[in-house]
Design a protein around this motif. Sequence first.
Motif, PDB file in Angstrom:
ATOM      1  N   THR A 160      -5.861  24.861 -35.261  1.00  0.00           N
ATOM      2  CA  THR A 160      -5.495  25.903 -36.223  1.00  0.00           C
ATOM      3  C   THR A 160      -4.157  25.544 -36.871  1.00  0.00           C
ATOM      4  OG1 THR A 160      -4.633  27.213 -34.367  1.00  0.00           O
ATOM      5  CG2 THR A 160      -6.878  27.673 -35.096  1.00  0.00           C
ATOM      6  N   GLU A 161      -3.142  26.388 -36.741  1.00  0.00           N
ATOM      7  CA  GLU A 161      -1.860  26.094 -37.392  1.00  0.00           C
ATOM      8  C   GLU A 161      -1.265  24.798 -36.841  1.00  0.00           C
ATOM      9  OE1 GLU A 161       1.033  29.065 -38.275  1.00  0.00           O
ATOM     10  OE2 GLU A 161      -0.434  30.680 -38.136  1.00  0.00           O
ATOM     11  N   GLY A 162      -0.699  24.004 -37.738  1.00  0.00           N
ATOM     12  CA  GLY A 162      -0.183  22.700 -37.343  1.00  0.00           C
ATOM     13  C   GLY A 162      -1.245  21.627 -37.379  1.00  0.00           C
ATOM     14  N   GLY A 163      -2.493  22.039 -37.618  1.00  0.00           N
ATOM     15  CA  GLY A 163      -3.581  21.113 -37.858  1.00  0.00           C
ATOM     16  C   GLY A 163      -3.972  20.236 -36.686  1.00  0.00           C
ATOM     17  N   LEU A 164      -4.589  19.108 -37.022  1.00  0.00           N
ATOM     18  CA  LEU A 164      -5.110  18.200 -36.002  1.00  0.00           C
ATOM     19  C   LEU A 164      -3.999  17.661 -35.114  1.00  0.00           C
ATOM     20  CD1 LEU A 164      -7.493  16.624 -34.807  1.00  0.00           C
ATOM     21  CD2 LEU A 164      -7.069  14.857 -36.550  1.00  0.00           C
ATOM     22  N   ALA A 165      -2.856  17.316 -35.693  1.00  0.00           N
ATOM     23  CA  ALA A 165      -1.757  16.758 -34.897  1.00  0.00           C
ATOM     24  C   ALA A 165      -1.321  17.739 -33.816  1.00  0.00           C
ATOM     25  CB  ALA A 165      -0.579  16.396 -35.793  1.00  0.00           C
ATOM     26  N   ARG A 166      -1.148  19.001 -34.214  1.00  0.00           N
ATOM     27  CA  ARG A 166      -0.718  19.970 -33.213  1.00  0.00           C
ATOM     28  C   ARG A 166      -1.831  20.260 -32.200  1.00  0.00           C
ATOM     29  NH1 ARG A 166       3.547  23.172 -32.451  1.00  0.00           N
ATOM     30  NH2 ARG A 166       3.233  24.761 -30.875  1.00  0.00           N
ATOM     31  N   GLY A 167      -3.076  20.338 -32.664  1.00  0.00           N
ATOM     32  CA  GLY A 167      -4.176  20.589 -31.749  1.00  0.00           C
ATOM     33  C   GLY A 167      -4.275  19.513 -30.684  1.00  0.00           C
ATOM     34  N   LEU A 168      -4.169  18.257 -31.086  1.00  0.00           N
ATOM     35  CA  LEU A 168      -4.207  17.147 -30.133  1.00  0.00           C
ATOM     36  C   LEU A 168      -3.024  17.218 -29.181  1.00  0.00           C
ATOM     37  CD1 LEU A 168      -5.156  14.340 -32.659  1.00  0.00           C
ATOM     38  CD2 LEU A 168      -6.575  15.047 -30.719  1.00  0.00           C
ATOM     39  N   TRP A 169      -1.840  17.439 -29.741  1.00  0.00           N
ATOM     40  CA  TRP A 169      -0.626  17.495 -28.921  1.00  0.00           C
ATOM     41  C   TRP A 169      -0.693  18.632 -27.902  1.00  0.00           C
ATOM     42  CZ3 TRP A 169       3.389  21.081 -28.406  1.00  0.00           C
ATOM     43  CH2 TRP A 169       4.560  20.618 -27.813  1.00  0.00           C
ATOM     44  N   GLU A 170      -1.225  19.776 -28.315  1.00  0.00           N
ATOM     45  CA  GLU A 170      -1.322  20.909 -27.389  1.00  0.00           C
ATOM     46  C   GLU A 170      -2.272  20.609 -26.232  1.00  0.00           C
ATOM     47  OE1 GLU A 170      -0.199  24.724 -30.243  1.00  0.00           O
ATOM     48  OE2 GLU A 170      -2.312  24.232 -29.920  1.00  0.00           O
ATOM     49  N   VAL A 171      -3.386  19.938 -26.508  1.00  0.00           N
ATOM     50  CA  VAL A 171      -4.294  19.548 -25.424  1.00  0.00           C
ATOM     51  C   VAL A 171      -3.576  18.617 -24.458  1.00  0.00           C
ATOM     52  CG1 VAL A 171      -6.375  18.219 -24.865  1.00  0.00           C
ATOM     53  CG2 VAL A 171      -6.428  19.888 -26.724  1.00  0.00           C
ATOM     54  N   ALA A 172      -2.833  17.652 -24.981  1.00  0.00           N
ATOM     55  CA  ALA A 172      -2.104  16.712 -24.128  1.00  0.00           C
ATOM     56  C   ALA A 172      -1.057  17.426 -23.281  1.00  0.00           C
ATOM     57  CB  ALA A 172      -1.449  15.628 -24.985  1.00  0.00           C
ATOM     58  N   GLN A 173      -0.304  18.325 -23.909  1.00  0.00           N
ATOM     59  CA  GLN A 173       0.735  19.048 -23.176  1.00  0.00           C
ATOM     60  C   GLN A 173       0.133  19.944 -22.100  1.00  0.00           C
ATOM     61  OE1 GLN A 173       4.220  18.603 -23.667  1.00  0.00           O
ATOM     62  NE2 GLN A 173       3.297  16.861 -24.709  1.00  0.00           N
ATOM     63  N   ALA A 174      -0.923  20.673 -22.458  1.00  0.00           N
ATOM     64  CA  ALA A 174      -1.543  21.587 -21.500  1.00  0.00           C
ATOM     65  C   ALA A 174      -2.155  20.839 -20.321  1.00  0.00           C
ATOM     66  CB  ALA A 174      -2.611  22.421 -22.201  1.00  0.00           C
ATOM     67  N   SER A 175      -2.663  19.634 -20.579  1.00  0.00           N
ATOM     68  CA  SER A 175      -3.380  18.878 -19.548  1.00  0.00           C
ATOM     69  C   SER A 175      -2.488  17.908 -18.785  1.00  0.00           C
ATOM     70  CB  SER A 175      -4.528  18.090 -20.195  1.00  0.00           C
ATOM     71  OG  SER A 175      -5.418  18.941 -20.879  1.00  0.00           O
TER      72      SER A 175
END
Length: 341
Positions: free
Chosen positions: A222-237
Amino acid sequence: MIGKVNDNFFTKAILPETGALNQEVIVGPRMGVDAAILKIGDRFMAVAEDPIFPGPTTSPEDFGWITVHIGASDVAVTGIKPRFMTYSLLIPPETSEEYISRLVRSISASARELGIAIVGGHTGFYGAVTVPTIGGITVWGMGREYITPAGARVGDAVLITKGAAIEAAALLGSELGGSLREAGVAEELIERAAGRIREITVVEDAILAAACGGVHAMHDATEGGLARGLWEVAQASGVGLRIRRPAVILPEDIKAVCSHFQLNPFEVISEGTLVLTVHPERAEVVLNAYQRAGLAAAVIGEVVPREEGCRWVEANGSVEELLPPPVDRFWEVFFGALAQA
């Protein structure tokens, strides 16, 4: 500032303020997680909440469809089928009953198509409201197991659906087609971008993938697009990522729209792009399921150990750090262009 609050403020001022502790909360509020998971008896409940507002020319039919799909998408990414919803419709006093009726009918029809029952909500006229607004849609469902953005495992394949900048291109194509035409962007590309308004959903994407098995994490960009979506998965995991930038689906119409407005398509709002990590032996199964359903999808990288960090890998082999954008520039561009239109 427009859009979500920044990460620091969210972590400092919002995350600590979550009311009473309750052991039935399995997954509560956290960065990059859009749905809570509650343990209810021997099953898990996924529940999510979102506000939605229309663009200046959004029809009540499209507004209703988007409302349901944005809410349902946050539940679907848990692998649990959305089943119930409530919503609050806040409307300016001058809004016609015809508009309200069309919007409510669209919400009902869209929910029915997804098998979602509307079980309550609120509708009212308010002087402080300037455009018809969904003050909040709450969607939930029950399942025996669940998926979160925190489940990515080293060795997983990283997939996306549809492409980058789906929502940004759809809204810019719909609302600012005139500016694109004046710049000489081909009419066919403008129409294709505007038509992506009905791609602002990952309900089908997520449910199809979960049924294939081997899916460890799912997240809507969503907000922040693909870069943020990928980064959030990495951070959460607690993992790293190696993402091959040339492998990212970037349709011609989206390239044209983002280029005109000088937006990085990897860093602008992209509701409709599902990011998922899948056991490498199941990635082809998921891709085949998407192909049969007519959904574009691609493997764009893999999950690596955390110490290797998050990286974009370019076509020439060079590597660049993958970071979330500090702000999603879509909002300033969108509202700035609207103000001048």
